[in-house]
Design a protein around this motif. Sequence first.
Motif, PDB file in Angstrom:
ATOM      1  N   ILE A 147       0.873  -1.180   0.000  1.00 26.07           N
ATOM      2  CA  ILE A 147       0.000   0.000   0.000  1.00 26.07           C
ATOM      3  C   ILE A 147       0.907   1.227   0.000  1.00 26.07           C
ATOM      4  CG2 ILE A 147      -1.724   1.292   1.332  1.00 26.07           C
ATOM      5  CD1 ILE A 147      -2.663  -1.442   2.478  1.00 26.07           C
ATOM      6  N   GLU A 148       0.766   2.083  -0.970  1.00 21.31           N
ATOM      7  CA  GLU A 148       1.642   3.247  -1.104  1.00 21.31           C
ATOM      8  C   GLU A 148       1.490   4.192   0.084  1.00 21.31           C
ATOM      9  OE1 GLU A 148       3.891   3.552  -3.414  1.00 21.31           O
ATOM     10  OE2 GLU A 148       3.245   1.728  -4.462  1.00 21.31           O
ATOM     11  N   ALA A 149       2.569   4.938   0.374  1.00 22.08           N
ATOM     12  CA  ALA A 149       2.597   5.815   1.545  1.00 22.08           C
ATOM     13  C   ALA A 149       1.522   6.907   1.498  1.00 22.08           C
ATOM     14  CB  ALA A 149       3.982   6.445   1.679  1.00 22.08           C
ATOM     15  N   ASP A 150       1.124   7.322   0.278  1.00 28.17           N
ATOM     16  CA  ASP A 150       0.117   8.391   0.190  1.00 28.17           C
ATOM     17  C   ASP A 150      -1.292   7.868  -0.084  1.00 28.17           C
ATOM     18  OD1 ASP A 150       0.560   7.469  -2.338  1.00 28.17           O
ATOM     19  OD2 ASP A 150       0.843   9.461  -3.258  1.00 28.17           O
ATOM     20  N   SER A 151      -1.468   6.537   0.014  1.00 28.35           N
ATOM     21  CA  SER A 151      -2.792   5.953  -0.250  1.00 28.35           C
ATOM     22  C   SER A 151      -3.796   6.369   0.825  1.00 28.35           C
ATOM     23  CB  SER A 151      -2.702   4.422  -0.273  1.00 28.35           C
ATOM     24  OG  SER A 151      -1.957   3.977  -1.382  1.00 28.35           O
ATOM     25  N   ARG A 152      -5.024   6.650   0.356  1.00 27.91           N
ATOM     26  CA  ARG A 152      -6.116   6.971   1.272  1.00 27.91           C
ATOM     27  C   ARG A 152      -6.997   5.731   1.437  1.00 27.91           C
ATOM     28  NH1 ARG A 152      -8.922  11.696  -1.736  1.00 27.91           N
ATOM     29  NH2 ARG A 152      -8.767  10.071  -3.315  1.00 27.91           N
ATOM     30  N   TRP A 153      -7.854   5.738   2.463  1.00 27.41           N
ATOM     31  CA  TRP A 153      -8.736   4.589   2.679  1.00 27.41           C
ATOM     32  C   TRP A 153      -9.617   4.322   1.448  1.00 27.41           C
ATOM     33  CZ3 TRP A 153      -7.900   0.925   5.913  1.00 27.41           C
ATOM     34  CH2 TRP A 153      -7.214   1.179   7.111  1.00 27.41           C
ATOM     35  N   ALA A 154      -9.978   5.365   0.739  1.00 30.24           N
ATOM     36  CA  ALA A 154     -10.813   5.186  -0.455  1.00 30.24           C
ATOM     37  C   ALA A 154     -10.096   4.386  -1.540  1.00 30.24           C
ATOM     38  CB  ALA A 154     -11.225   6.556  -1.013  1.00 30.24           C
ATOM     39  N   ASP A 155      -8.739   4.409  -1.504  1.00 31.05           N
ATOM     40  CA  ASP A 155      -7.946   3.759  -2.553  1.00 31.05           C
ATOM     41  C   ASP A 155      -7.720   2.268  -2.322  1.00 31.05           C
ATOM     42  OD1 ASP A 155      -7.614   6.322  -3.639  1.00 31.05           O
ATOM     43  OD2 ASP A 155      -5.830   6.680  -2.407  1.00 31.05           O
ATOM     44  N   ILE A 156      -7.945   1.806  -1.117  1.00 34.07           N
ATOM     45  CA  ILE A 156      -7.571   0.425  -0.779  1.00 34.07           C
ATOM     46  C   ILE A 156      -8.504  -0.565  -1.490  1.00 34.07           C
ATOM     47  CG2 ILE A 156      -8.978   0.251   1.334  1.00 34.07           C
ATOM     48  CD1 ILE A 156      -6.641  -1.280   2.622  1.00 34.07           C
ATOM     49  N   ASN A 157      -7.921  -1.593  -2.109  1.00 34.86           N
ATOM     50  CA  ASN A 157      -8.743  -2.594  -2.793  1.00 34.86           C
ATOM     51  C   ASN A 157      -8.902  -3.843  -1.914  1.00 34.86           C
ATOM     52  OD1 ASN A 157      -6.481  -4.382  -3.197  1.00 34.86           O
ATOM     53  ND2 ASN A 157      -5.883  -3.162  -4.994  1.00 34.86           N
ATOM     54  N   LYS A 158      -9.700  -4.770  -2.396  1.00 36.15           N
ATOM     55  CA  LYS A 158     -10.021  -5.973  -1.614  1.00 36.15           C
ATOM     56  C   LYS A 158      -8.777  -6.781  -1.255  1.00 36.15           C
ATOM     57  CE  LYS A 158     -12.701 -10.272  -1.736  1.00 36.15           C
ATOM     58  NZ  LYS A 158     -13.458 -11.204  -2.582  1.00 36.15           N
ATOM     59  N   ASN A 159      -7.878  -6.973  -2.205  1.00 39.10           N
ATOM     60  CA  ASN A 159      -6.664  -7.762  -1.948  1.00 39.10           C
ATOM     61  C   ASN A 159      -5.768  -7.095  -0.900  1.00 39.10           C
ATOM     62  OD1 ASN A 159      -7.430  -9.717  -3.761  1.00 39.10           O
ATOM     63  ND2 ASN A 159      -6.216  -8.892  -5.468  1.00 39.10           N
ATOM     64  N   GLN A 160      -5.650  -5.780  -0.992  1.00 35.72           N
ATOM     65  CA  GLN A 160      -4.835  -5.053  -0.009  1.00 35.72           C
ATOM     66  C   GLN A 160      -5.464  -5.112   1.381  1.00 35.72           C
ATOM     67  OE1 GLN A 160      -4.831  -1.344  -2.179  1.00 35.72           O
ATOM     68  NE2 GLN A 160      -2.633  -1.546  -2.672  1.00 35.72           N
ATOM     69  N   MET A 161      -6.794  -5.036   1.409  1.00 33.04           N
ATOM     70  CA  MET A 161      -7.515  -5.112   2.678  1.00 33.04           C
ATOM     71  C   MET A 161      -7.286  -6.474   3.348  1.00 33.04           C
ATOM     72  SD  MET A 161     -11.521  -4.156   3.249  1.00 33.04           S
ATOM     73  CE  MET A 161     -11.386  -2.549   2.493  1.00 33.04           C
ATOM     74  N   GLU A 162      -7.374  -7.532   2.551  1.00 33.86           N
ATOM     75  CA  GLU A 162      -7.146  -8.875   3.094  1.00 33.86           C
ATOM     76  C   GLU A 162      -5.690  -9.056   3.527  1.00 33.86           C
ATOM     77  OE1 GLU A 162      -8.485 -11.586   0.106  1.00 33.86           O
ATOM     78  OE2 GLU A 162     -10.636 -11.319   0.606  1.00 33.86           O
ATOM     79  N   ALA A 163      -4.778  -8.478   2.737  1.00 33.03           N
ATOM     80  CA  ALA A 163      -3.359  -8.565   3.090  1.00 33.03           C
ATOM     81  C   ALA A 163      -3.085  -7.859   4.417  1.00 33.03           C
ATOM     82  CB  ALA A 163      -2.501  -7.958   1.981  1.00 33.03           C
ATOM     83  N   LEU A 164      -3.694  -6.699   4.610  1.00 32.84           N
ATOM     84  CA  LEU A 164      -3.505  -5.948   5.855  1.00 32.84           C
ATOM     85  C   LEU A 164      -4.107  -6.704   7.046  1.00 32.84           C
ATOM     86  CD1 LEU A 164      -2.498  -3.515   7.375  1.00 32.84           C
ATOM     87  CD2 LEU A 164      -4.534  -2.237   6.647  1.00 32.84           C
ATOM     88  N   ALA A 165      -5.278  -7.279   6.838  1.00 34.37           N
ATOM     89  CA  ALA A 165      -5.901  -8.071   7.909  1.00 34.37           C
ATOM     90  C   ALA A 165      -5.004  -9.248   8.297  1.00 34.37           C
ATOM     91  CB  ALA A 165      -7.272  -8.576   7.452  1.00 34.37           C
ATOM     92  N   ASN A 166      -4.360  -9.850   7.309  1.00 32.77           N
ATOM     93  CA  ASN A 166      -3.431 -10.957   7.581  1.00 32.77           C
ATOM     94  C   ASN A 166      -2.202 -10.477   8.337  1.00 32.77           C
ATOM     95  OD1 ASN A 166      -4.082 -13.755   6.565  1.00 32.77           O
ATOM     96  ND2 ASN A 166      -4.660 -12.574   4.763  1.00 32.77           N
ATOM     97  N   GLN A 167      -1.666  -9.333   7.941  1.00 32.39           N
ATOM     98  CA  GLN A 167      -0.493  -8.795   8.655  1.00 32.39           C
ATOM     99  C   GLN A 167      -0.828  -8.488  10.116  1.00 32.39           C
ATOM    100  OE1 GLN A 167       2.673  -8.429   7.847  1.00 32.39           O
ATOM    101  NE2 GLN A 167       2.463  -9.151   5.759  1.00 32.39           N
ATOM    102  N   LEU A 168      -2.033  -8.046  10.346  1.00 32.43           N
ATOM    103  CA  LEU A 168      -2.435  -7.695  11.707  1.00 32.43           C
ATOM    104  C   LEU A 168      -2.708  -8.915  12.577  1.00 32.43           C
ATOM    105  CD1 LEU A 168      -4.834  -4.776  10.740  1.00 32.43           C
ATOM    106  CD2 LEU A 168      -2.708  -4.533  12.051  1.00 32.43           C
ATOM    107  N   THR A 169      -3.213  -9.983  11.970  1.00 30.39           N
ATOM    108  CA  THR A 169      -3.673 -11.122  12.783  1.00 30.39           C
ATOM    109  C   THR A 169      -2.901 -12.421  12.555  1.00 30.39           C
ATOM    110  OG1 THR A 169      -5.320 -11.783  11.123  1.00 30.39           O
ATOM    111  CG2 THR A 169      -6.026 -10.199  12.812  1.00 30.39           C
ATOM    112  N   LYS A 170      -2.183 -12.515  11.436  1.00 27.94           N
ATOM    113  CA  LYS A 170      -1.496 -13.772  11.111  1.00 27.94           C
ATOM    114  C   LYS A 170      -0.123 -13.503  10.508  1.00 27.94           C
ATOM    115  CE  LYS A 170      -5.787 -16.266   9.982  1.00 27.94           C
ATOM    116  NZ  LYS A 170      -6.488 -17.041   8.940  1.00 27.94           N
ATOM    117  N   ALA A 171       0.590 -12.551  11.084  1.00 29.97           N
ATOM    118  CA  ALA A 171       1.894 -12.181  10.524  1.00 29.97           C
ATOM    119  C   ALA A 171       2.910 -13.287  10.788  1.00 29.97           C
ATOM    120  CB  ALA A 171       2.373 -10.870  11.138  1.00 29.97           C
ATOM    121  N   MET A 172       3.569 -13.750   9.750  1.00 32.45           N
ATOM    122  CA  MET A 172       4.552 -14.831   9.870  1.00 32.45           C
ATOM    123  C   MET A 172       5.965 -14.239   9.917  1.00 32.45           C
ATOM    124  SD  MET A 172       2.597 -17.535   9.847  1.00 32.45           S
ATOM    125  CE  MET A 172       3.668 -18.913   9.488  1.00 32.45           C
ATOM    126  N   PHE A 173       6.770 -14.754  10.855  1.00 36.16           N
ATOM    127  CA  PHE A 173       8.165 -14.330  10.964  1.00 36.16           C
ATOM    128  C   PHE A 173       9.040 -15.568  11.111  1.00 36.16           C
ATOM    129  CE2 PHE A 173       5.790 -10.653  12.340  1.00 36.16           C
ATOM    130  CZ  PHE A 173       6.503  -9.569  11.840  1.00 36.16           C
TER     131      PHE A 173
END
Length: 405
Positions: free
Chosen positions: A307-333
């Motif tokens: 997700i680009e640094a200047d992206s607004r919430w209106a710009d976020i697409n479904k794939n990015q939303m799911e990716a962010l949800a995964n980073q928040l709840t299922k981040a692998m290290f």
Amino acid sequence: MIEKDIVIVGGGAAGFFAAINIAELNPELEVAILERGNEVLTKVKVSGGGRCNVTHAEFIPQELVKNYPRGEKELLGPFHTFMTGDTIEWFEKRGVELKIEEDGRMFPTSNTSQTIIDCFLYEAKKHGVSVLKNQSVTTICKEGAHWMVKTKTDEFACNKLVMATGSNPKIWKLLENVGHKVTAPVPSLFTFNIKDDRIKDIPGVVAQDVEIEVIGTNLFSEGPLLITHWGMSAPSILKLSAFGALELAKRNYKFQIKINFIKETIDNVILRLKELKQESPKKTIVNYAQFNLPKRLWVQLVSACKIEADSRWADINKNQMEALANQLTKAMFYVDGKSTFKEEFVTAGGIDLKEINFKTYESRQQENLYFAGEVMNVDAVTGGFNFQNAWTGAYIVAQSITKHS
């Protein structure tokens, strides 16, 4: 030949606590502490960042034992005899007041470990305990009714021998020679080494309450998480390192962890992200951290989703939303190695617990041989629990010896 009633091998916390209590309970007994180096109580000095985390404000034995990956079952009885409240009282009677911090850890009100060291040295001198330095033990053996202890410079004969050396491979070898089984030691309290773009530029950031699991095991913990220059630390990691000591050693400290940074389900997170898209379409995503996350961590997780640094919430697409949800709840290290936690060296391993009578802390293999502290296969999570094990064992050793002397 130097004759003593009691010889205690180890000039650390457990050794001093046992010696002082023995001498106090029976002033007629001659007690000697043998310390291998030229300083005593060195581990006390560095513990708790130099403040000495004396114990933990947990006053229910059944709850206290849950903090011991090895020793939970065995310590329940001893903790009914001597535990946190008794520790507090013991130090207060000797002029050392303790305070409770928000996380339950207890320190001297002076905020320095020197207070504990001074207390022990004063009490040992007051009660006539001989503190002998540079006494590296080379052999121990039984001769008739006596224990013989040889050091590099002297030989001691005693009626009762107390081993309070902590995690010492040389001493374990000597104890194997007199018939004891030793569980091989592995590190028990350590931080995780992790190289990952998401955390490399944000050392010092703390996520207050996370859930972590080690992939391929049933190891799980929760609590604060600290990002460091080397990877990750704080209670959530240290609990995993303690309870997973044997399993993680088998994996040579190379494994994957999954982190839920916000302790939410992925479905709930996606719903919340959709709401943000509706409620705040013009707000820049990285500028307003969500879910009570530290902003620097939030920025890194958002960036990891392309997700680009200047992206607004209106710009976020479904794939990015799911990716962010995964980073928040299922981040692998990926964890690749370990580091020592501060200067606190704790290991899993030591004298097999089946070979110790936990009513007296006497060996089941050899009469008049006692154990206290980490020389046994007992260890705990961080927070004052290892010291509480030392105080409890040493106190019961003193009670047992003086009852039969």
